[in-house]
Enzyme design. Sequence first.
Site, PDB file in Angstrom:
ATOM      1  CG  HIS A  70       2.189   4.650  12.937  1.00  0.00           C
ATOM      2  ND1 HIS A  70       3.307   4.838  12.935  1.00  0.00           N
ATOM      3  CD2 HIS A  70       1.735   5.260  11.729  1.00  0.00           C
ATOM      4  CE1 HIS A  70       4.059   5.185  12.051  1.00  0.00           C
ATOM      5  NE2 HIS A  70       3.158   5.275  11.046  1.00  0.00           N
ATOM      6  CG  HIS A  85       8.652   4.989  12.302  1.00  0.00           C
ATOM      7  ND1 HIS A  85       7.812   5.805  12.096  1.00  0.00           N
ATOM      8  CD2 HIS A  85       8.481   3.888  11.709  1.00  0.00           C
ATOM      9  CE1 HIS A  85       7.124   5.210  10.883  1.00  0.00           C
ATOM     10  NE2 HIS A  85       7.394   4.209  10.775  1.00  0.00           N
ATOM     11  CG  HIS A 120       7.299  -2.600   8.633  1.00  0.00           C
ATOM     12  ND1 HIS A 120       6.457  -1.525   8.409  1.00  0.00           N
ATOM     13  CD2 HIS A 120       8.436  -2.222   9.272  1.00  0.00           C
ATOM     14  CE1 HIS A 120       7.041  -0.645   8.998  1.00  0.00           C
ATOM     15  NE2 HIS A 120       8.296  -0.905   9.469  1.00  0.00           N
ATOM     16  CG  ASN A 151       2.120  -1.876  -0.657  1.00  0.00           C
ATOM     17  OD1 ASN A 151       2.419  -1.243  -0.007  1.00  0.00           O
ATOM     18  ND2 ASN A 151       0.957  -2.453  -0.649  1.00  0.00           N
ATOM     19  CB  SER A 188       7.118   3.998   6.587  1.00  0.00           C
ATOM     20  OG  SER A 188       6.444   3.758   7.584  1.00  0.00           O
ATOM     21  CE1 TYR A 207       1.785   0.704  13.679  1.00  0.00           C
ATOM     22  CE2 TYR A 207       0.666   1.563  11.849  1.00  0.00           C
ATOM     23  CZ  TYR A 207       1.760   1.296  12.325  1.00  0.00           C
ATOM     24  OH  TYR A 207       3.111   1.868  11.815  1.00  0.00           O
ATOM     25  CD  GLU A 208       3.654   3.372  17.210  1.00  0.00           C
ATOM     26  OE1 GLU A 208       4.539   3.179  17.555  1.00  0.00           O
ATOM     27  OE2 GLU A 208       3.438   4.320  16.305  1.00  0.00           O
ATOM     28  CG  MET A 235      -2.075   1.550   8.116  1.00  0.00           C
ATOM     29  SD  MET A 235      -1.212   0.240   8.705  1.00  0.00           S
ATOM     30  CE  MET A 235      -1.588  -1.159   7.653  1.00  0.00           C
ATOM     31  CB  SER A 236       0.227   7.776   8.810  1.00  0.00           C
ATOM     32  OG  SER A 236       0.911   7.964   7.761  1.00  0.00           O
ATOM     33  CB  ALA A 256       5.254   3.873   3.206  1.00  0.00           C
TER      34      ALA A 256
HETATM   35  N1  HPA Z   1      -2.145  -0.506   2.965  1.00  0.00           N
HETATM   36  C1  HPA Z   1      -2.050  -0.094   4.597  1.00  0.00           C
HETATM   37  N2  HPA Z   1      -0.913   0.853   4.704  1.00  0.00           N
HETATM   38  C2  HPA Z   1       0.175   0.915   3.793  1.00  0.00           C
HETATM   39  C3  HPA Z   1       0.157  -0.108   2.669  1.00  0.00           C
HETATM   40  C4  HPA Z   1      -0.910  -0.824   2.390  1.00  0.00           C
HETATM   41  O1  HPA Z   1      -1.114  -1.640   1.149  1.00  0.00           O
HETATM   42  N3  HPA Z   1       1.385   0.178   2.248  1.00  0.00           N
HETATM   43  C5  HPA Z   1       2.119   0.821   2.737  1.00  0.00           C
HETATM   44  N4  HPA Z   1       1.229   1.234   3.943  1.00  0.00           N
END
Ligand code: HPA
Length: 270
Positions: free
Chosen positions: A81, A59, A245, A233, A28, A83-84, A209-210, A111
């Site tokens: 991903h 992406h 996002h 974050n 990301s 989650y997709e 998540m990856s 990320a």
């Molecule tokens: N949680 C999960 N996935 C993420 C986060 C998060 O805080 N930030 C960027 N990808």
Amino acid sequence: MLQKIKEAADFIQQRFQPEAEVAIVLGSGLGDFANEIEVIDAVPYGEIPNFPVSEVPGHAGRMVYGVVKGKKVLAMQGRFHYYEGFSMQECTIHVRVFSLLGIKKLFVSNAAGGLNPNFKVGDLMMISDHINHFGDNPLRGKNLEVFGTRFPAMNDAYSPELRVMAKSIAEENGMILQQGVYIGLAGPNFETQAELKFFSIIGADAVGMSTVPEVLVARHCGMEVFGMSIITNIAVPGLNEEASHEEVQDAAKITGPKVKLLFEELINKC
Ligand code: HPA
């Protein structure tokens, strides 16, 4: 599955005739690193047989063959991903394609939310280890012996040699490089407070998540792995902000130059 992987690898072999030892997966907001690659050729995922097509904003979705610091590389500009809705095997098809193309080293980036209270937004974290919290595994099912053994070891999943190299590159360039454990989850929701507390207690420094599925497959194939998270974050329990996002992509863009330096120098040295 093996047939599908071979078809994709044959396509890339014919299209690029690549002579690369290193492959890079740009997560990301990291797609910009592709601008640092002198592109020889690029192909959208949609044209590669059996590749899933990702629709996550940010992406670009193409495989790039090019040159970084005089070395030929293959790069995934955007990844697939879990989650997709893709299976773990689908999400990691590119890693096995790289293996069939003779790639020996895989650089992954993502990320992530910072669980470690010492981390700030925009920090770079070199991944020293991971926790697979997806509740699934790309190596589940019939073992593909051509790639590796049924029960692959995962100690030193993230190459100690490459980590030492990255640390010295960061020091030489006056760059702060955090390091820590990445916990990978299925997503797509961000975490509850209780989950963040749990992840921090069990030893995770960053959450995302990856990456974990790709690293499992890369290690199964015997590739050396280097991984890096951009802290986009704060995910410290009690202090966590609502991460959007867009924020994740903005923070990833700011950190881009540091990622560029580290990846370029590592590619140059290894
Ligand atoms: N949680 C999960 N996935 C993420 C986060 C998060 O805080 N930030 C960027 N990808």
